[in-house]
Design a protein around this motif. Sequence first.
Motif, PDB file in Angstrom:
ATOM      1  N   PHE A   7       0.810  -1.211   0.000  1.00 49.33           N
ATOM      2  CA  PHE A   7       0.000   0.000   0.000  1.00 49.33           C
ATOM      3  C   PHE A   7       0.850   1.271   0.000  1.00 49.33           C
ATOM      4  O   PHE A   7       0.384   2.324  -0.399  1.00 49.33           O
ATOM      5  CB  PHE A   7      -0.975  -0.006   1.172  1.00 49.33           C
ATOM      6  CG  PHE A   7      -1.913  -1.171   1.127  1.00 49.33           C
ATOM      7  CD1 PHE A   7      -2.849  -1.285   0.113  1.00 49.33           C
ATOM      8  CD2 PHE A   7      -1.826  -2.183   2.064  1.00 49.33           C
ATOM      9  CE1 PHE A   7      -3.700  -2.374   0.035  1.00 49.33           C
ATOM     10  CE2 PHE A   7      -2.671  -3.278   2.000  1.00 49.33           C
ATOM     11  CZ  PHE A   7      -3.608  -3.374   0.991  1.00 49.33           C
ATOM     12  N   GLU A   9       3.181   1.777  -1.977  1.00 46.06           N
ATOM     13  CA  GLU A   9       3.496   2.017  -3.385  1.00 46.06           C
ATOM     14  C   GLU A   9       2.290   2.537  -4.177  1.00 46.06           C
ATOM     15  O   GLU A   9       2.435   2.922  -5.329  1.00 46.06           O
ATOM     16  CB  GLU A   9       3.992   0.721  -4.040  1.00 46.06           C
ATOM     17  CG  GLU A   9       5.222   0.143  -3.386  1.00 46.06           C
ATOM     18  CD  GLU A   9       6.435   1.060  -3.488  1.00 46.06           C
ATOM     19  OE1 GLU A   9       6.598   1.707  -4.539  1.00 46.06           O
ATOM     20  OE2 GLU A   9       7.187   1.136  -2.512  1.00 46.06           O
ATOM     21  N   VAL A  10       1.115   2.533  -3.590  1.00 45.27           N
ATOM     22  CA  VAL A  10      -0.110   2.929  -4.286  1.00 45.27           C
ATOM     23  C   VAL A  10      -0.111   4.433  -4.533  1.00 45.27           C
ATOM     24  O   VAL A  10       0.215   5.222  -3.649  1.00 45.27           O
ATOM     25  CB  VAL A  10      -1.357   2.526  -3.465  1.00 45.27           C
ATOM     26  CG1 VAL A  10      -2.621   3.092  -4.075  1.00 45.27           C
ATOM     27  CG2 VAL A  10      -1.445   1.019  -3.345  1.00 45.27           C
ATOM     28  N   ASN A  11      -0.492   4.817  -5.727  1.00 46.24           N
ATOM     29  CA  ASN A  11      -0.628   6.221  -6.070  1.00 46.24           C
ATOM     30  C   ASN A  11      -1.757   6.820  -5.230  1.00 46.24           C
ATOM     31  O   ASN A  11      -2.880   6.321  -5.239  1.00 46.24           O
ATOM     32  CB  ASN A  11      -0.933   6.345  -7.564  1.00 46.24           C
ATOM     33  CG  ASN A  11      -0.995   7.769  -8.031  1.00 46.24           C
ATOM     34  OD1 ASN A  11      -1.438   8.660  -7.325  1.00 46.24           O
ATOM     35  ND2 ASN A  11      -0.556   7.992  -9.254  1.00 46.24           N
ATOM     36  N   SER A  12      -1.470   7.897  -4.528  1.00 41.09           N
ATOM     37  CA  SER A  12      -2.460   8.490  -3.629  1.00 41.09           C
ATOM     38  C   SER A  12      -3.706   9.002  -4.353  1.00 41.09           C
ATOM     39  O   SER A  12      -4.725   9.271  -3.722  1.00 41.09           O
ATOM     40  CB  SER A  12      -1.839   9.605  -2.799  1.00 41.09           C
ATOM     41  OG  SER A  12      -1.399  10.646  -3.631  1.00 41.09           O
ATOM     42  N   ARG A  14      -5.598   7.220  -5.919  1.00 42.44           N
ATOM     43  CA  ARG A  14      -6.589   6.156  -5.756  1.00 42.44           C
ATOM     44  C   ARG A  14      -7.347   6.285  -4.438  1.00 42.44           C
ATOM     45  O   ARG A  14      -8.351   5.622  -4.241  1.00 42.44           O
ATOM     46  CB  ARG A  14      -5.920   4.779  -5.837  1.00 42.44           C
ATOM     47  CG  ARG A  14      -5.448   4.464  -7.245  1.00 42.44           C
ATOM     48  CD  ARG A  14      -4.978   3.051  -7.421  1.00 42.44           C
ATOM     49  NE  ARG A  14      -5.899   2.072  -6.903  1.00 42.44           N
ATOM     50  CZ  ARG A  14      -5.519   0.859  -6.486  1.00 42.44           C
ATOM     51  NH1 ARG A  14      -4.265   0.503  -6.533  1.00 42.44           N
ATOM     52  NH2 ARG A  14      -6.410   0.008  -6.030  1.00 42.44           N
ATOM     53  N   MET A  25      -9.560   3.395  -0.087  1.00 42.41           N
ATOM     54  CA  MET A  25      -9.378   3.297  -1.535  1.00 42.41           C
ATOM     55  C   MET A  25     -10.188   2.129  -2.062  1.00 42.41           C
ATOM     56  O   MET A  25     -10.430   1.155  -1.360  1.00 42.41           O
ATOM     57  CB  MET A  25      -7.906   3.135  -1.893  1.00 42.41           C
ATOM     58  CG  MET A  25      -7.268   1.892  -1.328  1.00 42.41           C
ATOM     59  SD  MET A  25      -5.507   1.826  -1.636  1.00 42.41           S
ATOM     60  CE  MET A  25      -5.498   0.853  -3.113  1.00 42.41           C
ATOM     61  N   ASP A  27     -10.718  -1.182  -4.086  1.00 43.95           N
ATOM     62  CA  ASP A  27      -9.841  -2.314  -4.353  1.00 43.95           C
ATOM     63  C   ASP A  27      -9.541  -2.404  -5.846  1.00 43.95           C
ATOM     64  O   ASP A  27     -10.420  -2.199  -6.681  1.00 43.95           O
ATOM     65  CB  ASP A  27     -10.509  -3.596  -3.875  1.00 43.95           C
ATOM     66  CG  ASP A  27      -9.545  -4.750  -3.797  1.00 43.95           C
ATOM     67  OD1 ASP A  27      -9.124  -5.238  -4.861  1.00 43.95           O
ATOM     68  OD2 ASP A  27      -9.212  -5.172  -2.675  1.00 43.95           O
ATOM     69  N   LYS A  28      -8.304  -2.704  -6.193  1.00 42.97           N
ATOM     70  CA  LYS A  28      -7.893  -2.815  -7.588  1.00 42.97           C
ATOM     71  C   LYS A  28      -8.537  -4.023  -8.264  1.00 42.97           C
ATOM     72  O   LYS A  28      -8.782  -4.021  -9.468  1.00 42.97           O
ATOM     73  CB  LYS A  28      -6.367  -2.927  -7.661  1.00 42.97           C
ATOM     74  CG  LYS A  28      -5.807  -2.842  -9.058  1.00 42.97           C
ATOM     75  CD  LYS A  28      -4.289  -2.795  -9.022  1.00 42.97           C
ATOM     76  CE  LYS A  28      -3.724  -2.659 -10.425  1.00 42.97           C
ATOM     77  NZ  LYS A  28      -2.254  -2.572 -10.400  1.00 42.97           N
TER      78      LYS A  28
END
Length: 81
Positions: A7, A9-12, A14, A25, A27-28
């Motif tokens: 998490f 590494e997740v682009n904020s 999102r 966020m 879920d992908k």
Amino acid sequence: MNEACIFCEVNSSRFFLENNKCIAMLDKFPVSPGHTLLITKRHVESISDLHKKELSSLLALMSEARNFLIKEYSPDGFNIG
């Protein structure tokens, strides 16, 4: 930032909700429309490791996320896990 945390590494961009202790966020790989992840900003192994203020912030964000999801997806119900 924790190198082992996916998490971090997740682009904020999102994040659709955030407070001082937690983020929300979508879920992908959602199980259902609106599948949401609530994540504390401090790394912990378990919800039982949260401080009282963190737990309070998490529950407050959960309530905000619920309101958002009702407006956006009109779900039949919620599962919390």
